[in-house]
Motif scaffolding. Structure first.
Motif, PDB file in Angstrom:
ATOM      1  N   LEU A 107     -23.949 101.843  22.864  1.00  0.00           N
ATOM      2  CA  LEU A 107     -23.876 102.758  23.998  1.00  0.00           C
ATOM      3  C   LEU A 107     -23.371 102.029  25.236  1.00  0.00           C
ATOM      4  O   LEU A 107     -23.530 100.809  25.363  1.00  0.00           O
ATOM      5  N   ALA A 108     -22.755 102.772  26.150  1.00  0.00           N
ATOM      6  CA  ALA A 108     -22.237 102.198  27.391  1.00  0.00           C
ATOM      7  C   ALA A 108     -23.385 101.963  28.362  1.00  0.00           C
ATOM      8  O   ALA A 108     -24.233 102.842  28.575  1.00  0.00           O
ATOM      9  N   MET A 109     -23.394 100.786  28.977  1.00  0.00           N
ATOM     10  CA  MET A 109     -24.476 100.408  29.887  1.00  0.00           C
ATOM     11  C   MET A 109     -24.075 100.679  31.335  1.00  0.00           C
ATOM     12  O   MET A 109     -22.908 100.617  31.717  1.00  0.00           O
ATOM     13  N   MET A 110     -25.076 100.972  32.157  1.00  0.00           N
ATOM     14  CA  MET A 110     -24.856 101.062  33.598  1.00  0.00           C
ATOM     15  C   MET A 110     -24.439  99.707  34.149  1.00  0.00           C
ATOM     16  O   MET A 110     -24.769  98.658  33.586  1.00  0.00           O
ATOM     17  N   GLU A 111     -23.725  99.739  35.255  1.00  0.00           N
ATOM     18  CA  GLU A 111     -23.431  98.484  35.945  1.00  0.00           C
ATOM     19  C   GLU A 111     -24.728  97.888  36.484  1.00  0.00           C
ATOM     20  O   GLU A 111     -25.682  98.605  36.792  1.00  0.00           O
ATOM     21  N   TYR A 112     -24.736  96.584  36.616  1.00  0.00           N
ATOM     22  CA  TYR A 112     -25.946  95.891  37.061  1.00  0.00           C
ATOM     23  C   TYR A 112     -26.331  96.287  38.480  1.00  0.00           C
ATOM     24  O   TYR A 112     -25.477  96.418  39.355  1.00  0.00           O
ATOM     25  N   THR A 113     -27.603  96.515  38.651  1.00  0.00           N
ATOM     26  CA  THR A 113     -28.168  96.679  39.988  1.00  0.00           C
ATOM     27  C   THR A 113     -29.449  95.857  40.044  1.00  0.00           C
ATOM     28  O   THR A 113     -30.089  95.625  39.013  1.00  0.00           O
ATOM     29  N   PRO A 114     -29.841  95.400  41.224  1.00  0.00           N
ATOM     30  CA  PRO A 114     -31.061  94.588  41.317  1.00  0.00           C
ATOM     31  C   PRO A 114     -32.298  95.335  40.848  1.00  0.00           C
ATOM     32  O   PRO A 114     -33.225  94.751  40.295  1.00  0.00           O
ATOM     33  N   PRO A 141     -32.924 100.784  36.516  1.00  0.00           N
ATOM     34  CA  PRO A 141     -32.934 102.251  36.572  1.00  0.00           C
ATOM     35  C   PRO A 141     -34.253 102.804  36.028  1.00  0.00           C
ATOM     36  O   PRO A 141     -34.694 102.393  34.951  1.00  0.00           O
ATOM     37  N   PRO A 142     -34.894 103.694  36.737  1.00  0.00           N
ATOM     38  CA  PRO A 142     -36.204 104.178  36.303  1.00  0.00           C
ATOM     39  C   PRO A 142     -36.158 105.074  35.073  1.00  0.00           C
ATOM     40  O   PRO A 142     -37.149 105.237  34.389  1.00  0.00           O
ATOM     41  N   LEU A 143     -34.995 105.662  34.780  1.00  0.00           N
ATOM     42  CA  LEU A 143     -34.895 106.582  33.646  1.00  0.00           C
ATOM     43  C   LEU A 143     -33.800 106.151  32.675  1.00  0.00           C
ATOM     44  O   LEU A 143     -33.023 106.955  32.184  1.00  0.00           O
ATOM     45  N   GLY A 144     -33.732 104.845  32.404  1.00  0.00           N
ATOM     46  CA  GLY A 144     -32.870 104.370  31.346  1.00  0.00           C
ATOM     47  C   GLY A 144     -31.617 103.658  31.806  1.00  0.00           C
ATOM     48  O   GLY A 144     -31.133 103.866  32.924  1.00  0.00           O
TER      49      GLY A 144
END
Length: 388
Positions: free
Chosen positions: A210-217, A220-223
């Protein structure tokens, strides 16, 4: 037995498979996959160990008319097994165990023998409550990630063939299931006018990464996943898609279609069919083209459950119903907190987070089925009745 790394195993297996090679042969050799290279190792391993086997299961005749079908997911092998007695008390003709049936990936150190997975199955083999349940209630089983062997794992899981062997050996898979990659299965029960087809999908063995979100510090609270429009990505793989189309063309009065992960919802970014929207649209199109029948989707995975409905355009505007039930003994939160945390217009009920199992009760005379989630004492938490 000494555990070996994947690199050591594949290197040694490659040498065995290839044998001595001349300079001319080096260019002509076709590289083997990691799974192919591991085959000799697993063949030897099976000679040295005995794989666990589930307690004997009650049989079910093909002509049995299903009036009550139970299901559940997310069952940790080392936690309380009290829910088996609650499920049995509803007297279902069939129970569907739809994924995360154990948590064999917990504590796994990456060994190719999947030692912790085999140990989890061995614990289940010795569980008195499961033994008693299986002696009374016929079961059909599919897997999800934790009993597949790797959290959020899919087709890129190198040891998936071995995991499949462990699964099929433990649960006593049919010859048909054993004859092909993956563990998908379909069975039809009943007589004319009261035929229930149960389709158990495999959303693990063939599924693309699956495609991942870009990194954030902040996590993500919902996946962590985002929908991908990549047409090369698949949920079921070509052979299973073709099989599913053939199954949906068979006669049935009510179809029960099991996906270990949620289908309808768009409310989170954990694993779900939303992550592969082209595949979900393809599923809806196949469902819309099915031989005429009623239908309900069943899912698990979320450690919470509810009743969902949608009328997707790809399904020609048909109203589709989905019942998510999770977990049998591994709840994380409270219903009030989870319901507020994940607002969802497609979920028609609270997001039940305490222990639960699902029940589908069929009234053949009225041509209705009633979906419900039952709590740890068998009480009804949410329910809806649907005509078909």
């Amino acid at each position: 037995m000494r555990r070996l790394s994947l690199f050591a195993l594949t290197t040694a297996a490659a040498a065995l498979a290839a044998g001595p090679a001349t300079a001319d042969q080096h260019d002509a050799q076709v590289p083997l996959s990691a799974e192919e290279l591991l085959q000799p190792y697993y063949e030897k391993l099976q000679q040295q160990i005995e794989l666990p086997v589930a307690p004997p299961n009650a049989g079910i005749a093909p002509e049995t008319v299903i009036t009550r079908l139970a299901f559940g997911s997310c069952n940790h092998q080392s936690r309380s097994q009290h829910m088996w007695a609650q499920i049995a008390a509803t007297n279902p003709e069939l129970f569907l165990f739809i994924g995360d049936n154990n948590y064999g990936d917990q504590g796994w150190d990456g060994d190719a023998a999947l030692t912790t997975l085999r140990q989890a199955y061995q614990t289940q083999a010795q569980t008195p409550e499961l033994t008693a349940f299986r002696s009374q209630i016929p079961m059909m089983i599919t897997w999800d990630d934790h009993d597949f062997g790797f959290n959020d794992g899919g087709a890129s899981f190198t040891y998936r063939d071995w995991s499949e062997t462990i699964f099929e050996t433990f649960w006593g898979a049919s010859d048909e299931v054993k004859s092909r990659p993956g563990i998908y299965e379909s069975r039809t029960f009943g007589t004319d006018g009261r035929l229930t087809q149960v389709i158990m999908l495999d959303t693990r063995f063939f599924r693309s990464d699956l495609a991942m979100m870009e990194y954030t510090p902040e996590r993500p609270p919902l996946g962590p996943y985002v929908p991908s429009e990549d047409a090369a990505k698949t949920m079921l793989g070509g052979a299973q898609w073709e099989w599913l189309e053939q199954e949906l063309a068979k006669p049935a009065d009510l179809r029960v279609i099991v996906s270990s992960i949620q289908v309808i919802t768009d409310a989170h970014n954990y694993e779900s069919w939303e992550a592969l929207p082209l595949e979900r649209a393809k599923l809806y199109e196949l469902l819309a083209a099915r031989e005429d029948s009623g239908m309900v989707l069943l899912s698990g995975d979320r450690h919470a459950g509810g009743i969902y409905s949608d009328t997707p355009e790809a399904a020609d505007g048909e109203q589709i119903w989905e019942l998510t039930s999770s977990s049998l003994n591994y709840s994380f939160s409270s219903t009030e907190r989870n319901t507020a945390r994940e607002p969802d217009p497609k979920r028609l009920t609270d997001f039940i987070s305490e222990e639960n199992f699902g029940l589908v009760e069929i009234d053949w005379d009225a041509r209705t089925f009633t979906t419900s989630l039952r709590g740890s004492e068998g009480e009804v938490r949410v329910t809806r009745t649907i005509s078909f």
